[in-house]
Structures are given as C-alpha cells and as structure tokens.
Design an enzyme around this catalytic site. Structure first.
Site, PDB file in Angstrom:
ATOM      1  N   GLU A  36      -1.595  -8.678   3.968  1.00  0.00           N
ATOM      2  CA  GLU A  36      -1.446  -9.096   5.378  1.00  0.00           C
ATOM      3  C   GLU A  36      -2.790  -9.305   6.067  1.00  0.00           C
ATOM      4  O   GLU A  36      -2.861  -9.978   7.085  1.00  0.00           O
ATOM      5  CB  GLU A  36      -0.566  -8.088   6.143  1.00  0.00           C
ATOM      6  CG  GLU A  36      -1.258  -6.822   6.607  1.00  0.00           C
ATOM      7  CD  GLU A  36      -1.469  -5.789   5.493  1.00  0.00           C
ATOM      8  OE1 GLU A  36      -1.148  -6.063   4.336  1.00  0.00           O
ATOM      9  OE2 GLU A  36      -1.978  -4.692   5.820  1.00  0.00           O
TER      10      GLU A  36
ATOM     11  N   CYS B 298       0.832  -1.209   0.000  1.00  0.00           N
ATOM     12  CA  CYS B 298       0.000   0.000   0.000  1.00  0.00           C
ATOM     13  C   CYS B 298       0.870   1.265   0.000  1.00  0.00           C
ATOM     14  O   CYS B 298       1.488   1.584  -0.999  1.00  0.00           O
ATOM     15  CB  CYS B 298      -1.003  -0.031   1.148  1.00  0.00           C
ATOM     16  SG  CYS B 298      -2.326   1.170   0.911  1.00  0.00           S
TER      17      CYS B 298
ATOM     18  N   HIS C  46      -3.679  -5.025   0.457  1.00  0.00           N
ATOM     19  CA  HIS C  46      -3.150  -5.390   1.779  1.00  0.00           C
ATOM     20  C   HIS C  46      -3.183  -6.901   1.977  1.00  0.00           C
ATOM     21  O   HIS C  46      -4.103  -7.414   2.630  1.00  0.00           O
ATOM     22  CB  HIS C  46      -3.963  -4.709   2.884  1.00  0.00           C
ATOM     23  CG  HIS C  46      -3.611  -3.274   3.114  1.00  0.00           C
ATOM     24  ND1 HIS C  46      -2.653  -2.878   4.022  1.00  0.00           N
ATOM     25  CD2 HIS C  46      -4.068  -2.144   2.535  1.00  0.00           C
ATOM     26  CE1 HIS C  46      -2.548  -1.549   4.015  1.00  0.00           C
ATOM     27  NE2 HIS C  46      -3.401  -1.082   3.113  1.00  0.00           N
TER      28      HIS C  46
END
Ligand code: MN
Length: 246
Positions: free
Chosen positions: A222, A111, A220
């Site tokens: 994660e 990001c 994202h």
C-alpha cells in the site's frame, strides 16, 4: 457495475487526553479505492455476532499492518520484543479470517495481516526475527531508522515462487520490497503454500490453497502503489472480490 465492498481492519490509537481513535493508515484506503472498490472500515469492539453480520455484507477482507499478536494465541511465551498487543484486535481479525476461509471470501493480508492469517489457521510466529533467526537480514525498518528513510524504501529483494498465483499477478519472479516487520512466520499453517521468500529464508508471502483468493504478503504494497506490480496485487484482490460467491 456496483463496486465491491472491501472491509479494512483498523486499530486503536491513543490520542490527546484520554481519547482513543479508531484508525488506519490512509494508504490502505487509497489503494483499495484506486483498485476500484469501496472501502469499509471495520471497527474493533463489535460483538462476534455483529462482526459476522457485517462481514457477510462485504465482498472481501483486507487485513492490515499493526502491532504484535498476543503470543499465547500461537502457543508461545511472552517475549520482551513483543509490543502493541490489542487482544480485541486479535480476536476480531482471527474471527474475520476464519469466517472468510469457511465462506470462500477473498482476503488479502498485509504484514501483521499475513501473521494473523497464519495464526488464525494454526501456524506460529517468530516473536522477534532479530533474536530468533541467526543470520537473518534486517527486516524491522520501522525501528531506529533515520527520519529521511520512508516506508517506501525498497530494502530487500523477494524471490517469488514460479507458477504461483502471486507470480502471475506481480508479473515477475524477483522484486525489491519495503520491510517494516520484526516478526515472521515460524511454522506455516496447514493448507498454505509459501510463495515468496527473502534471501535469508524468511517467508514473505503465502497463499491459501483451494480458496478463491487468499493471498498475504509480509511487505507493505500500500506504500508502493507507484509500482505496477503492487497496483496489480490490489487490482487482483478487488477483481476476486467483485467475482465473489455472493
Ligand atoms: Mn521483510
């Protein structure tokens, strides 16, 4: 085998009274640990020579999400939609990126991380996609979003460039991703290839050519480690760090 050390960049978070916390979302730390590496948080405010010293002890750099980069760093004027600027963080991450590029150290940008990498190497950003890209999809699902909408929500597809390293890692040419950004790449920095796009043409991933591992994504991963392609992304990064030049 000893685990590779992955440096994870952090941000300042104002707390109660006048306390300031050094902070990062736990999802990054967990994703790095799950992929078999040892996470090391990189604090803000280190003198450049100390930051260089710390970086040399690491095997890879994870550039995390966060606020906007100061627009003067990519030659753009101030913009009303720009927020969360911390010049110290900008300088820290730009130094880490440039040194990782010079040194052939693996890095993964996420990001804001994708944006920092682009700015560090001479690229520019849209200050605000919604205002500057006519006909763009909505990308800023971190703003004005119903409470029940989680950062795990898959809100737009990305088309991954065939034959790219990213396509091989993810194992598929098209996938749905989350989207928690209001800025994006305007001019891509020299030496980079765009390797994924949203349907509106916004660049969603880049790779640094002639580098052991220099991949960045605008989404994202994660938050999405329940999905095999996202775990594969972290695993590929940690593998590259483990095989690094040290
Ligand atoms: Mn997006």
């Amino acid at each position: 085998m000893t685990k590779p050390l992955i440096g994870i960049t952090t941000y300042r978070k104002p707390g109660e009274r006048k306390y300031v916390f050094v902070s990062v979302a736990e999802t990054y730390v967990n994703a790095v640990m799950q992929a078999g590496a040892l996470p090391v948080l990189i604090y803000l405010g280190l003198p450049p020579e100390d930051l260089a010293h710390l970086r040399k002890m690491l095997d890879g750099i994870l550039l995390t999400g966060g606020g906007d980069i100061a627009p003067h760093l990519y030659g753009a004027p101030e913009h009303l939609q720009i927020g969360g600027v911390d010049l110290d963080r900008d300088h820290t991450e730009i130094q880490l990126t440039r040194e990782a590029v010079e040194d052939g150290m693996p890095f993964l940008g996420i990001c804001r991380g994708l944006q920092v990498v682009n700015v560090a190497l001479g690229g520019t950003l849209y200050a605000d996609i919604g205002e500057q890209v006519p006909g763009a999809l909505r990308h800023d699902y971190q703003r004005h979003t119903p409470q029940q909408m989680l950062p795990t929500a898959l809100v737009h597809p990305v088309q991954v460039k065939e034959e790219s390293r990213l396509a091989k890692i993810l194992g598929r040419p098209l996938l749905d991703v989350n989207s928690l950004h209001h800025q994006g790449i305007r001019d891509l920095a020299p030496g980079f290839t765009p390797t994924a796009h949203a349907p509106d043409g916004i660049i969603e991933a880049t790779e640094l050519e002639r580098h052991p591992y220099g991949i960045s994504v605008q989404w994202h991963p994660e938050w999405l480690t329940d999905l095999a392609p996202m775990r594969a992304l972290f695993a590929s990064f940690v593998r590259a760090a483990a095989n690094g030049s040290k």
